[in-house]
Structure formats: structure tokens, C-alpha cells
Scaffold this motif. Sequence first.
Motif, PDB file in Angstrom:
ATOM      1  N   SER A   5       0.848  -1.190   0.000  1.00  0.00           N
ATOM      2  CA  SER A   5       0.000   0.000   0.000  1.00  0.00           C
ATOM      3  C   SER A   5       0.891   1.250   0.000  1.00  0.00           C
ATOM      4  O   SER A   5       1.408   1.648   1.046  1.00  0.00           O
ATOM      5  CB  SER A   5      -0.889  -0.045   1.256  1.00  0.00           C
ATOM      6  N   HIS A  32      -2.511   4.023   0.401  1.00  0.00           N
ATOM      7  CA  HIS A  32      -2.507   4.420   1.813  1.00  0.00           C
ATOM      8  C   HIS A  32      -2.590   5.948   1.910  1.00  0.00           C
ATOM      9  O   HIS A  32      -1.754   6.667   1.370  1.00  0.00           O
ATOM     10  CB  HIS A  32      -1.225   3.915   2.471  1.00  0.00           C
ATOM     11  N   ASP A  63      -6.946   2.862   1.542  1.00  0.00           N
ATOM     12  CA  ASP A  63      -6.548   2.397   2.872  1.00  0.00           C
ATOM     13  C   ASP A  63      -6.255   3.674   3.692  1.00  0.00           C
ATOM     14  O   ASP A  63      -5.167   4.227   3.613  1.00  0.00           O
ATOM     15  CB  ASP A  63      -5.312   1.496   2.647  1.00  0.00           C
ATOM     16  N   LEU A 132      -8.308  -5.266  10.272  1.00  0.00           N
ATOM     17  CA  LEU A 132      -6.886  -4.964  10.080  1.00  0.00           C
ATOM     18  C   LEU A 132      -6.300  -4.441  11.388  1.00  0.00           C
ATOM     19  O   LEU A 132      -6.946  -3.643  12.079  1.00  0.00           O
ATOM     20  CB  LEU A 132      -6.753  -3.915   8.968  1.00  0.00           C
ATOM     21  N   LEU A 134      -2.853  -2.461  12.624  1.00  0.00           N
ATOM     22  CA  LEU A 134      -1.701  -1.714  12.110  1.00  0.00           C
ATOM     23  C   LEU A 134      -0.691  -1.497  13.232  1.00  0.00           C
ATOM     24  O   LEU A 134      -0.988  -0.830  14.227  1.00  0.00           O
ATOM     25  CB  LEU A 134      -2.161  -0.359  11.538  1.00  0.00           C
ATOM     26  N   GLU A 170      -6.134  -8.825   8.742  1.00  0.00           N
ATOM     27  CA  GLU A 170      -4.886  -8.467   8.066  1.00  0.00           C
ATOM     28  C   GLU A 170      -3.962  -7.767   9.068  1.00  0.00           C
ATOM     29  O   GLU A 170      -4.434  -7.038   9.949  1.00  0.00           O
ATOM     30  CB  GLU A 170      -5.176  -7.567   6.867  1.00  0.00           C
ATOM     31  N   GLN A 172      -0.955  -5.202   9.292  1.00  0.00           N
ATOM     32  CA  GLN A 172      -0.243  -4.182   8.519  1.00  0.00           C
ATOM     33  C   GLN A 172       0.888  -3.569   9.350  1.00  0.00           C
ATOM     34  O   GLN A 172       0.782  -3.469  10.576  1.00  0.00           O
ATOM     35  CB  GLN A 172      -1.240  -3.084   8.118  1.00  0.00           C
ATOM     36  N   ASP A 174       3.564  -0.067   9.178  1.00  0.00           N
ATOM     37  CA  ASP A 174       3.662   1.253   8.539  1.00  0.00           C
ATOM     38  C   ASP A 174       4.795   2.046   9.175  1.00  0.00           C
ATOM     39  O   ASP A 174       4.770   2.315  10.375  1.00  0.00           O
ATOM     40  CB  ASP A 174       2.318   1.980   8.727  1.00  0.00           C
ATOM     41  N   ALA A 190       3.705  -9.963   9.376  1.00  0.00           N
ATOM     42  CA  ALA A 190       2.911  -8.943   8.681  1.00  0.00           C
ATOM     43  C   ALA A 190       2.589  -9.419   7.270  1.00  0.00           C
ATOM     44  O   ALA A 190       3.366 -10.164   6.666  1.00  0.00           O
ATOM     45  CB  ALA A 190       3.670  -7.619   8.630  1.00  0.00           C
ATOM     46  N   PHE A 192       0.638  -6.989   5.116  1.00  0.00           N
ATOM     47  CA  PHE A 192       0.129  -5.789   4.435  1.00  0.00           C
ATOM     48  C   PHE A 192       1.114  -4.673   4.793  1.00  0.00           C
ATOM     49  O   PHE A 192       1.282  -4.355   5.972  1.00  0.00           O
ATOM     50  CB  PHE A 192      -1.273  -5.496   4.976  1.00  0.00           C
ATOM     51  N   VAL A 194       2.829  -0.858   4.254  1.00  0.00           N
ATOM     52  CA  VAL A 194       2.764   0.523   3.787  1.00  0.00           C
ATOM     53  C   VAL A 194       4.193   0.958   3.456  1.00  0.00           C
ATOM     54  O   VAL A 194       5.118   0.656   4.212  1.00  0.00           O
ATOM     55  CB  VAL A 194       2.184   1.437   4.885  1.00  0.00           C
TER      56      VAL A 194
END
Length: 224
Positions: A5, A32, A63, A132, A134, A170, A172, A174, A190, A192, A194
Motif C-alpha cells: 500500500s 494508503h 486504505d 486490520l 496496524l 490483516e 499491517q 507502517d 505482517a 500488508f 505501507v
Amino acid sequence: MIKISPSILSADFARLGEEIKSVERAGADAIHVDVMDGHFVPNLTLGPPVIASLAKVATVPLDVHVMVAPIDHYISDYVQAGANYLTIHAEATHHADRALTLIRQLGAKAGIAINPGTPVAAIEDLLHLSDLILIMSVNPGFGGQSFIPRALEKIKAVREMIDDRGLNVELQVDGGIKPDNIFAAAQAGADFFVAGSAIFSQPDYRTVIGQLKEQGTAGKTARR
Ligand code: DX5
Ligand code: ZN
């Protein structure tokens, strides 16, 4: 499969529509969008009107990562603007259970984020309400910061929680994701990813997204 993303925080804001088309052609799985309020984080970006414009251009899911506190009253604005995923911060609401439930009721995928200084216990009782999770691997506010290695332990811990409970959530990550550290993040669990500056600093988005996917997939395979 893993997903990439690209964070448009590092894109050319005068050409956002074109930038979205470019990363989509280069293999992006989602876009994202970092919403910053100048209060929860020390930076200010964009809000629902810009998201509504981006939603007209994007063909992959938006996202949307909202770094806004308190978030509760704004949730419907972001979903109505076109957020396909709406990820709020656990630190930005007293009522995360209610907020995640509302996001799902409004028809979006519900995400919950935690800052580097927030323990994974903060999301333990929210997993069943989330699509999700994060894990922030930088302190949010800016692109181009370095990955905080401690995030790997948190990813492992949350991966275990998700798998132990057999949930379809999911996971994620970042902040500071690059072709040379995505393997470790994927191996930790992880799926997903970013990436902002890693992608938009390069002249050829396809090459770098390809590297991220290749290394991320290898890391995920190594986990098994
Ligand atoms: C940080 C944002 C990130 C950021 C990532 O506050 O949430 O999405 O854009 O940028 P890079 O990949 O450059 O760390
Ligand atoms: Zn973000």
C-alpha cells in the motif's frame, strides 16, 4: 499473498491523481492515505474532500489511516468520502470497541493502529472487531523516518494472537518499510505493508514495488 500500500504522503501533492494511477500500474494493492490533524500528530495533511476526489480516481481500495483525536465524531465522514479501510488509533478514542463496530456498520473495513509506545495488549480485546491491525514502526507524523526494530516483536505477538484465535485479520506495518527490511517484517507475520518514501523517492515505481513484493513474499514463505 502479501499486499503493498503506497503512502501518498510522499507523493507529489500537486499531481495526486496521476501518482495514484502510476502506483496502480506499478502493482499497488491499495492506496494508503495518511490523515493528520496537527494535534494527535505534529503534522497536518488532508481530510474528507480530498479523499472523495481520490476515491473517484482509485481502482484499488483506499486504505485510510486517520491520525486524528478524538476520532469518534468523524468516522462517518471518512467512510462516506470513500475510505474502503478506515484505520483509527487505539490512542485516539476512549471507545475503540464502539468506533470499530461503527466503521463496520457503515460498510468499511475496520482497522486499529498502535503507536510504537503502545503495547499490543491495547488491541487484544479488539481483534474480533477488526479487519486490520496496524503496527506503527515509526512515531506517526512524517514520512521518511527509520524503522523501529522493536516493531518486529509486536508483529510476532499479534500474529500469534490472530492465528491462535483463527481470525481473518490483516496485519499491517507502517513506517520505514524498504526492500531491505520488508523480509524481516513479513517473516515476523505482517502481510500488508505501507511504504511511502521507499516508493515515491524512486523514478521507477514498478521496480521498487516489485522488489518489495519479492522480498515480502520470501519473508512470508520463510515464516512457515
Ligand atoms: C507516518 C505515516 C506513514 C508514512 C510512511 O506517520 O503513517 O504512512 O507515510 O512513510 P515511510 O514509508 O516513508 O516511512
Ligand atoms: Zn500511515
